[in-house]
Design an enzyme around this catalytic site. Sequence first.
Site, PDB file in Angstrom:
ATOM      1  N   TYR A   1      38.159  43.237  27.185  1.00  6.93           N
ATOM      2  CA  TYR A   1      38.693  44.564  26.992  1.00  6.93           C
ATOM      3  C   TYR A   1      40.163  44.307  26.666  1.00  6.93           C
ATOM      4  O   TYR A   1      40.799  45.308  25.714  1.00  6.93           O
ATOM      5  CB  TYR A   1      38.947  45.428  28.350  1.00  6.93           C
ATOM      6  CG  TYR A   1      37.682  45.992  28.466  1.00  6.93           C
ATOM      7  CD1 TYR A   1      36.337  45.740  27.965  1.00  6.93           C
ATOM      8  CD2 TYR A   1      37.646  46.789  29.744  1.00  6.93           C
ATOM      9  CE1 TYR A   1      35.210  46.457  28.737  1.00  6.93           C
ATOM     10  CE2 TYR A   1      36.466  47.545  30.377  1.00  6.93           C
ATOM     11  CZ  TYR A   1      35.383  47.208  29.572  1.00  6.93           C
ATOM     12  OH  TYR A   1      34.292  47.973  30.020  1.00  6.93           O
ATOM     13  N   GLY A   2      40.800  43.178  26.628  1.00  6.50           N
ATOM     14  CA  GLY A   2      42.257  43.166  26.310  1.00  6.50           C
ATOM     15  C   GLY A   2      42.431  43.365  24.828  1.00  6.50           C
ATOM     16  O   GLY A   2      43.455  44.047  24.680  1.00  6.50           O
TER      17      GLY A   2
ATOM     18  N   ASP B   1      35.114  45.896  36.550  1.00  7.42           N
ATOM     19  CA  ASP B   1      36.073  45.201  35.494  1.00  7.42           C
ATOM     20  C   ASP B   1      35.302  44.866  34.190  1.00  7.42           C
ATOM     21  O   ASP B   1      34.098  45.123  34.240  1.00  7.42           O
ATOM     22  CB  ASP B   1      36.130  43.605  36.165  1.00  7.42           C
ATOM     23  CG  ASP B   1      36.953  42.669  35.473  1.00  7.42           C
ATOM     24  OD1 ASP B   1      38.070  43.211  34.926  1.00  7.42           O
ATOM     25  OD2 ASP B   1      36.756  41.604  35.011  1.00  7.42           O
ATOM     26  N   SER B   2      36.029  44.402  33.502  1.00 12.68           N
ATOM     27  CA  SER B   2      35.480  44.093  32.080  1.00 12.68           C
ATOM     28  C   SER B   2      34.371  42.779  32.034  1.00 12.68           C
ATOM     29  O   SER B   2      33.628  42.742  31.291  1.00 12.68           O
ATOM     30  CB  SER B   2      36.490  43.656  30.963  1.00 12.68           C
ATOM     31  OG  SER B   2      37.321  42.576  31.563  1.00 12.68           O
TER      32      SER B   2
ATOM     33  N   CYS C   1      40.049  45.667  36.787  1.00 11.16           N
ATOM     34  CA  CYS C   1      40.875  45.245  35.430  1.00 11.16           C
ATOM     35  C   CYS C   1      42.020  45.942  35.061  1.00 11.16           C
ATOM     36  O   CYS C   1      42.184  47.028  34.974  1.00 11.16           O
ATOM     37  CB  CYS C   1      39.645  45.777  34.206  1.00 11.16           C
ATOM     38  SG  CYS C   1      40.066  45.117  32.615  1.00 11.16           S
ATOM     39  N   ASN C   2      43.085  45.149  34.711  1.00 13.02           N
ATOM     40  CA  ASN C   2      44.394  45.559  34.558  1.00 13.02           C
ATOM     41  C   ASN C   2      44.435  46.392  33.178  1.00 13.02           C
ATOM     42  O   ASN C   2      45.093  47.252  33.002  1.00 13.02           O
ATOM     43  CB  ASN C   2      45.296  44.293  34.299  1.00 13.02           C
ATOM     44  CG  ASN C   2      45.569  43.610  35.551  1.00 13.02           C
ATOM     45  OD1 ASN C   2      46.742  43.855  36.141  1.00 13.02           O
ATOM     46  ND2 ASN C   2      44.714  42.897  36.182  1.00 13.02           N
ATOM     47  N   THR C   3      43.605  46.039  32.115  1.00 13.01           N
ATOM     48  CA  THR C   3      43.746  46.479  30.794  1.00 13.01           C
ATOM     49  C   THR C   3      43.043  47.912  30.930  1.00 13.01           C
ATOM     50  O   THR C   3      43.576  48.876  30.453  1.00 13.01           O
ATOM     51  CB  THR C   3      42.700  45.895  29.886  1.00 13.01           C
ATOM     52  OG1 THR C   3      43.262  44.362  29.878  1.00 13.01           O
ATOM     53  CG2 THR C   3      42.913  46.269  28.507  1.00 13.01           C
TER      54      THR C   3
ATOM     55  N   GLU D   1      37.629  30.885  32.410  1.00 11.94           N
ATOM     56  CA  GLU D   1      36.123  30.914  32.247  1.00 11.94           C
ATOM     57  C   GLU D   1      35.703  29.631  32.112  1.00 11.94           C
ATOM     58  O   GLU D   1      34.462  29.389  32.544  1.00 11.94           O
ATOM     59  CB  GLU D   1      35.672  31.945  31.196  1.00 11.94           C
ATOM     60  CG  GLU D   1      36.267  33.361  31.933  1.00 11.94           C
ATOM     61  CD  GLU D   1      35.238  34.623  31.428  1.00 11.94           C
ATOM     62  OE1 GLU D   1      34.264  34.393  30.731  1.00 11.94           O
ATOM     63  OE2 GLU D   1      35.667  35.718  31.822  1.00 11.94           O
TER      64      GLU D   1
ATOM     65  N   CYS E   1      46.552  40.189  35.152  1.00 13.20           N
ATOM     66  CA  CYS E   1      45.218  40.083  34.558  1.00 13.20           C
ATOM     67  C   CYS E   1      44.222  39.502  35.734  1.00 13.20           C
ATOM     68  O   CYS E   1      44.779  38.455  36.593  1.00 13.20           O
ATOM     69  CB  CYS E   1      45.430  39.210  33.357  1.00 13.20           C
ATOM     70  SG  CYS E   1      43.552  38.703  32.663  1.00 13.20           S
ATOM     71  N   THR E   2      43.122  39.880  35.737  1.00 13.62           N
ATOM     72  CA  THR E   2      42.325  39.341  36.765  1.00 13.62           C
ATOM     73  C   THR E   2      42.306  37.917  36.942  1.00 13.62           C
ATOM     74  O   THR E   2      41.863  37.171  38.055  1.00 13.62           O
ATOM     75  CB  THR E   2      40.756  40.092  36.319  1.00 13.62           C
ATOM     76  OG1 THR E   2      40.504  39.763  35.137  1.00 13.62           O
ATOM     77  CG2 THR E   2      40.570  41.542  36.877  1.00 13.62           C
ATOM     78  N   HIS E   3      42.018  37.295  35.602  1.00 13.87           N
ATOM     79  CA  HIS E   3      41.971  35.828  35.899  1.00 13.87           C
ATOM     80  C   HIS E   3      42.785  34.954  36.086  1.00 13.87           C
ATOM     81  O   HIS E   3      42.928  33.888  36.646  1.00 13.87           O
ATOM     82  CB  HIS E   3      41.322  35.346  34.209  1.00 13.87           C
ATOM     83  CG  HIS E   3      40.247  35.928  33.915  1.00 13.87           C
ATOM     84  ND1 HIS E   3      40.012  37.220  33.575  1.00 13.87           N
ATOM     85  CD2 HIS E   3      38.991  35.135  33.295  1.00 13.87           C
ATOM     86  CE1 HIS E   3      38.615  37.356  33.151  1.00 13.87           C
ATOM     87  NE2 HIS E   3      37.928  36.070  33.069  1.00 13.87           N
TER      88      HIS E   3
HETATM   89  N1  DGL Z   1      39.900  41.870  32.942  1.00 13.67           N
HETATM   90  C1  DGL Z   1      40.905  41.884  32.127  1.00 13.67           C
HETATM   91  C2  DGL Z   1      42.097  42.396  32.808  1.00 13.67           C
HETATM   92  O1  DGL Z   1      42.361  42.167  33.624  1.00 13.67           O
HETATM   93  C3  DGL Z   1      40.844  40.519  31.428  1.00 13.67           C
HETATM   94  C4  DGL Z   1      39.679  40.069  30.437  1.00 13.67           C
HETATM   95  C5  DGL Z   1      39.648  41.161  29.309  1.00 13.67           C
HETATM   96  O2  DGL Z   1      40.250  41.053  28.316  1.00 13.67           O
HETATM   97  O3  DGL Z   1      38.691  41.759  29.504  1.00 13.67           O
HETATM   98  O4  DGL Z   1      42.773  42.833  31.856  1.00 13.67           O
END
Ligand code: DGL
Length: 266
Positions: free
Chosen positions: A42-43, A10-11, A73-75, A152, A184-186
Amino acid sequence: MNASPIGIFDSGIGGLTVARALYDRLPHESTVYFGDTARVPYGPKSPETVRRYSIEILDWLVGQGVKAVVVACNTSTAHALEALQAHSSVPVIGVIEPGARAAAAASAGGAIGVIGTAGTIASNAYARAIQRARPGAQVEQWACPLFVPLVEEGWFEHAAAELIAREYLEPLRRARIDTLVLGCTHYPLLKPLLQRVLGTEVRLIDSGEETAGAVARALEADSLSASGGAAATHRFAVSDDEARFRQVGARFIGDRLGRAEVVSLG
Ligand code: DGL
């Protein structure tokens, strides 16, 4: 090979929601988690940059002897999955296809919302995957970048989080979605708040949970599953600030989070 770990990346910290879903679904599988805490988020980054970072991480994980890689990570999945799959010597599984399929199947009327980072939403990757699984679905997408820092901070139920959620979700409410993909992961950590804002009749789809099922099926199909008696071990690595990773990460997976090694890439 079957006893080798699964790589997860993940990012940063958020991918631990996907790791948690994998631990629950595949208790005998060992894992190596990499969080790119030096270069998060990463977004807002360009697709080219996210692809470059993602390939560097994939190479590191493959060098650790993983038998498959989960792009938590979705991005990264949105911008880099195809490049990663073309580059990799082991299977690579992203979070978008499983989440999109689950939403397409769960939606009663075909009005499906997707929320994610600016990059994920701009890529249209979820909309395309939902349309493939359910042609004619009405997909409403909305970028919710402020949710990442709120999670976070641990502000899952804070009044500020509720205000922002109401603002972000209003267009989706007006579009009368019956299903919402947490792209998104969060976002899984905001589930109770999002459910309250949208109402209980809207189904929330957690892409991480759906991905755990997809990983189980992929390992079985490739005869890569760990044996039933195997004791799983979980390794963690980050590119910066190990102390914050452990402190914030504990909110995601509790005491399963061990000490992380610090690795510099790029
Ligand atoms: N992990 C990123 C996602 O799932 C979210 C955090 C980021 O922007 O890096 O897209």
